[in-house]
Write a protein that holds these residues in place. Sequence first.
Motif, PDB file in Angstrom:
ATOM      1  N   PHE A  22      -1.927  10.287  -3.264  1.00 19.24           N
ATOM      2  CA  PHE A  22      -2.872  10.915  -2.337  1.00 19.24           C
ATOM      3  C   PHE A  22      -2.481  12.411  -2.002  1.00 19.24           C
ATOM      4  O   PHE A  22      -3.229  12.982  -1.646  1.00 19.24           O
ATOM      5  CB  PHE A  22      -3.389   9.832  -1.292  1.00 19.24           C
ATOM      6  N   TYR A  42      -4.763   7.134   4.308  1.00 26.85           N
ATOM      7  CA  TYR A  42      -4.738   8.600   3.904  1.00 26.85           C
ATOM      8  C   TYR A  42      -5.707   9.183   4.633  1.00 26.85           C
ATOM      9  O   TYR A  42      -5.556  10.585   5.261  1.00 26.85           O
ATOM     10  CB  TYR A  42      -4.759   8.743   2.509  1.00 26.85           C
ATOM     11  N   GLN A  43      -7.131   8.755   4.616  1.00 32.39           N
ATOM     12  CA  GLN A  43      -8.253   9.379   5.292  1.00 32.39           C
ATOM     13  C   GLN A  43      -7.971   9.591   6.674  1.00 32.39           C
ATOM     14  O   GLN A  43      -8.315  10.448   7.308  1.00 32.39           O
ATOM     15  CB  GLN A  43      -9.567   8.725   4.733  1.00 32.39           C
ATOM     16  N   PHE A  81       0.918   5.369  -2.321  1.00 37.16           N
ATOM     17  CA  PHE A  81       0.488   6.122  -1.360  1.00 37.16           C
ATOM     18  C   PHE A  81       0.763   7.778  -1.618  1.00 37.16           C
ATOM     19  O   PHE A  81      -0.090   8.554  -1.352  1.00 37.16           O
ATOM     20  CB  PHE A  81       1.088   5.967   0.153  1.00 37.16           C
ATOM     21  N   SER A 117      -6.067   4.164   0.851  1.00 39.38           N
ATOM     22  CA  SER A 117      -6.960   5.247   0.862  1.00 39.38           C
ATOM     23  C   SER A 117      -7.243   5.293   2.442  1.00 39.38           C
ATOM     24  O   SER A 117      -7.567   6.280   2.932  1.00 39.38           O
ATOM     25  CB  SER A 117      -8.046   4.990   0.118  1.00 39.38           C
ATOM     26  N   LYS A 175      -4.400  -0.030  -3.229  1.00 40.99           N
ATOM     27  CA  LYS A 175      -5.000   1.324  -3.189  1.00 40.99           C
ATOM     28  C   LYS A 175      -6.127   1.471  -2.163  1.00 40.99           C
ATOM     29  O   LYS A 175      -6.128   2.610  -1.667  1.00 40.99           O
ATOM     30  CB  LYS A 175      -5.675   1.399  -4.728  1.00 40.99           C
ATOM     31  N   VAL A 176      -6.852   0.538  -1.861  1.00 44.51           N
ATOM     32  CA  VAL A 176      -7.950   0.700  -0.792  1.00 44.51           C
ATOM     33  C   VAL A 176      -7.276   0.976   0.264  1.00 44.51           C
ATOM     34  O   VAL A 176      -7.756   1.701   1.118  1.00 44.51           O
ATOM     35  CB  VAL A 176      -8.864  -0.712  -0.718  1.00 44.51           C
ATOM     36  N   TYR A 230     -13.800  -2.835   6.234  1.00 36.41           N
ATOM     37  CA  TYR A 230     -13.841  -2.621   4.626  1.00 36.41           C
ATOM     38  C   TYR A 230     -13.904  -3.981   3.702  1.00 36.41           C
ATOM     39  O   TYR A 230     -14.795  -4.225   3.047  1.00 36.41           O
ATOM     40  CB  TYR A 230     -12.503  -1.822   4.072  1.00 36.41           C
ATOM     41  N   TRP A 280       0.939  -1.333  -0.178  1.00 35.32           N
ATOM     42  CA  TRP A 280       0.297   0.034   0.075  1.00 35.32           C
ATOM     43  C   TRP A 280       0.996   1.210  -0.059  1.00 35.32           C
ATOM     44  O   TRP A 280       0.569   2.174  -0.438  1.00 35.32           O
ATOM     45  CB  TRP A 280      -1.040   0.031   0.996  1.00 35.32           C
ATOM     46  N   SER A 303      -4.080  18.534  -3.181  1.00 31.38           N
ATOM     47  CA  SER A 303      -4.454  18.151  -1.985  1.00 31.38           C
ATOM     48  C   SER A 303      -3.773  18.544  -0.662  1.00 31.38           C
ATOM     49  O   SER A 303      -4.257  18.496   0.140  1.00 31.38           O
ATOM     50  CB  SER A 303      -4.505  16.535  -1.975  1.00 31.38           C
TER      51      SER A 303
END
Length: 277
Positions: A76, A266-267, A73, A263, A259-260, A218, A69, A81
């Motif tokens: 993002f 990152y969030q 990264f 993400s 990618k999941v 998830y 992951w 952003s």
Amino acid sequence: MNRKIYNIVSFLIVVLLLSGCKSQNTTAAKHVKKITHIYLIGDSTMADYTGNYEPGKDYMKVRYPITGWGQVFQPFFAKDSLASLKPAISTDSLEIIDKAHGGRSTRTFFQEGRWREVYEHLQPGDYVIIQFGHNDSSEKHPERYVNIQGYKEFLRLFVTQTKQKGANPVILTPVARNYPWKDGKLENVHGEYSKAPIEIAKEMYVPYIDLNTLSMEYFTGKGQDFTTTHYFMNLPENVYEAYPKGQKDNTHFQPEGAKVVASIVYQEFKKIIKTQK
């Protein structure tokens, strides 16, 4: 007299040239871009398999589609952003430096000098995202195994030394594996090794991301079949050059799974940034 005038003029020209150079250097210095670095330290689920991960080997031929992951990264943190990360991060740009490596536990990452390489380059305001546990908990691999007390001590060491450099540690629990599933729900396989990072984060007053729980939730939402075929390295035969016989691997990610997870991290990282003092 002419010789004297010539010397004076020559001297003035040299002075002007030197002044011009100094002015240009000063102007250039003012425009040097400041960069915040986010160092990733951890295991294979976080690693970047491209570039120089295996010197002399072509990732597309010998590894693809395996994807950590951390490998996905950086996108993002595109320039547009970065505004959402202010004022905690106010530099011109941000660079992900992925030092994670397959098969490493907290102990072996330290013993091999991988942590020292990060520590020596840390600057005030940088971040270190720490994700171990997969290999620390592997009792069947004594060369990498670390008991729970040792696991905690190495996490403490990474946090303490990150703070010494004026940088910011963020602790992660290990990302979920794709087992065990029970009644349509993915369950925790990490036991105490998913609890210890949270305990250390609370003990040392540093932020943490419970990636184990978040990724389990998830994947559960997507269902076992979809998660198995789209996110983890369960591959059919004769599709990928690196895996002509196919693959059954419920620990490592395909690009979509990486990618999941990136993400999710990152969030949660954004939430940490928003509350950072």
